[in-house]
Motif scaffolding. Structure first.
Motif, short mmCIF file in Angstrom:
data_model
loop_
_atom_site.label_atom_id
_atom_site.label_comp_id
_atom_site.label_asym_id
_atom_site.label_seq_id
_atom_site.Cartn_x
_atom_site.Cartn_y
_atom_site.Cartn_z
N MET A 1 -0.39 -22.45 -12.51
CA MET A 1 0.75 -21.73 -13.07
C MET A 1 1.05 -20.47 -12.41
N HIS A 2 2.31 -19.86 -12.53
CA HIS A 2 2.80 -18.86 -11.62
C HIS A 2 3.64 -17.84 -12.90
N GLY A 3 3.66 -16.63 -12.35
CA GLY A 3 4.21 -15.78 -13.17
C GLY A 3 4.93 -14.83 -12.48
N ILE A 4 6.09 -14.04 -13.28
CA ILE A 4 6.82 -12.92 -12.91
C ILE A 4 6.42 -11.67 -13.57
N TYR A 5 6.30 -10.55 -12.73
CA TYR A 5 5.61 -9.34 -13.24
C TYR A 5 6.47 -8.01 -12.97
N HIS A 6 6.90 -7.66 -13.85
CA HIS A 6 7.73 -6.47 -13.64
C HIS A 6 7.27 -5.03 -14.44
N ASP A 7 7.31 -3.99 -13.99
CA ASP A 7 7.06 -2.63 -14.76
C ASP A 7 8.13 -1.79 -14.57
N VAL A 8 8.43 -1.11 -15.93
CA VAL A 8 9.59 0.01 -15.59
C VAL A 8 9.22 1.19 -16.69
N TYR A 9 9.42 2.30 -15.85
CA TYR A 9 9.05 3.45 -16.95
C TYR A 9 10.47 3.70 -17.57
N ILE A 10 10.52 4.05 -19.01
CA ILE A 10 11.66 4.32 -19.70
C ILE A 10 11.48 5.54 -20.60
N ASP A 11 12.47 6.33 -20.37
CA ASP A 11 12.22 7.71 -21.06
C ASP A 11 13.13 7.68 -22.25
N ALA A 12 12.42 7.01 -23.38
CA ALA A 12 12.67 6.71 -24.82
C ALA A 12 11.35 6.39 -25.53
N SER A 13 11.52 6.54 -26.79
CA SER A 13 10.39 6.31 -27.73
C SER A 13 9.99 4.94 -27.65
N PRO A 14 8.61 4.72 -27.84
CA PRO A 14 8.28 3.39 -27.68
C PRO A 14 8.83 2.44 -29.12
N ASP A 15 9.28 3.15 -30.10
CA ASP A 15 10.10 2.36 -31.15
C ASP A 15 11.54 2.04 -30.69
N HIS A 16 12.19 2.74 -29.98
CA HIS A 16 13.60 2.41 -29.46
C HIS A 16 13.35 1.31 -28.17
N ILE A 17 12.32 1.50 -27.43
CA ILE A 17 12.32 0.57 -26.48
C ILE A 17 11.92 -0.85 -27.01
N PHE A 18 11.18 -0.92 -28.23
CA PHE A 18 10.56 -2.18 -28.88
C PHE A 18 11.77 -2.70 -29.42
N ASP A 19 12.40 -2.22 -30.17
CA ASP A 19 13.69 -2.60 -30.70
C ASP A 19 14.87 -3.02 -29.83
N ALA A 20 14.81 -2.49 -28.51
CA ALA A 20 15.87 -2.99 -27.60
C ALA A 20 15.30 -4.39 -26.90
N VAL A 21 13.98 -4.75 -26.97
CA VAL A 21 13.67 -5.87 -26.38
C VAL A 21 13.53 -7.08 -27.64
N THR A 22 13.54 -6.66 -28.93
CA THR A 22 13.02 -7.40 -29.98
C THR A 22 14.22 -7.75 -31.12
N SER A 23 15.26 -6.71 -31.07
CA SER A 23 16.19 -6.95 -32.09
C SER A 23 17.57 -7.71 -31.57
N GLU A 24 18.39 -8.08 -32.45
CA GLU A 24 19.71 -8.65 -32.01
C GLU A 24 20.65 -7.64 -31.44
N ALA A 25 20.78 -6.43 -32.12
CA ALA A 25 21.50 -5.40 -31.37
C ALA A 25 20.93 -5.00 -30.09
#
Length: 132
Positions: A1-25
């Protein structure tokens, strides 16, 4: 099996980042055209992009503001059965978003295209979060 891996630094709070990748909005801002979400282990996610790209996933792992893993249950042939995860790691440089899209059966053209697209989407996510 193969995978795609990316890392990105984001100047935002962990809560804000998490909401951006898990919430509808959040998801509808940088990735999907429309989605519906159940933010919990066992929850269902419906990712809609256009009629031919109307995909479903189930939440396999969930740790608020830290980590989420989806298993794609309905997508195209290459994505069905793959896992997509987002993890937020606190570092000396600030929050690091680690994306992994694993379980690819072949290194085909779609795999290469998807890897490129993920890089572009993550750049869009970073821009959304740092300009908000």
């Amino acid at each position: 099996m193969h995978g795609i891996y990316h890392d990105v630094y984001i100047d935002a709070s962990p809560d804000h980042i998490f909401d951006a990748v898990t919430s509808e909005a959040g998801l509808n801002t940088w990735w999907t055209d429309a989605c519906s979400v159940e933010r919990r282990v066992g929850g269902k996610y419906h990712f809609h992009f256009e009629p031919d790209y109307d995909w479903h996933a189930e939440v396999a792992e969930w740790s608020r503001s830290q980590h989420v893993v989806w298993c794609f249950t309905r997508a195209d042939e290459d994505w069905t059965g793959t896992k997509l995860s987002f993890s937020i790691v606190n570092t000396d440089r600030g929050p690091l978003l680690r994306m992994e899209h694993t379980g690819w059966r072949t290194l085909n053209d779609h795999f290469r295209h998807t890897s490129y697209c993920w890089a572009q989407y993550l750049r869009k996510l970073q821009k959304y979060l740092t300009s908000a």
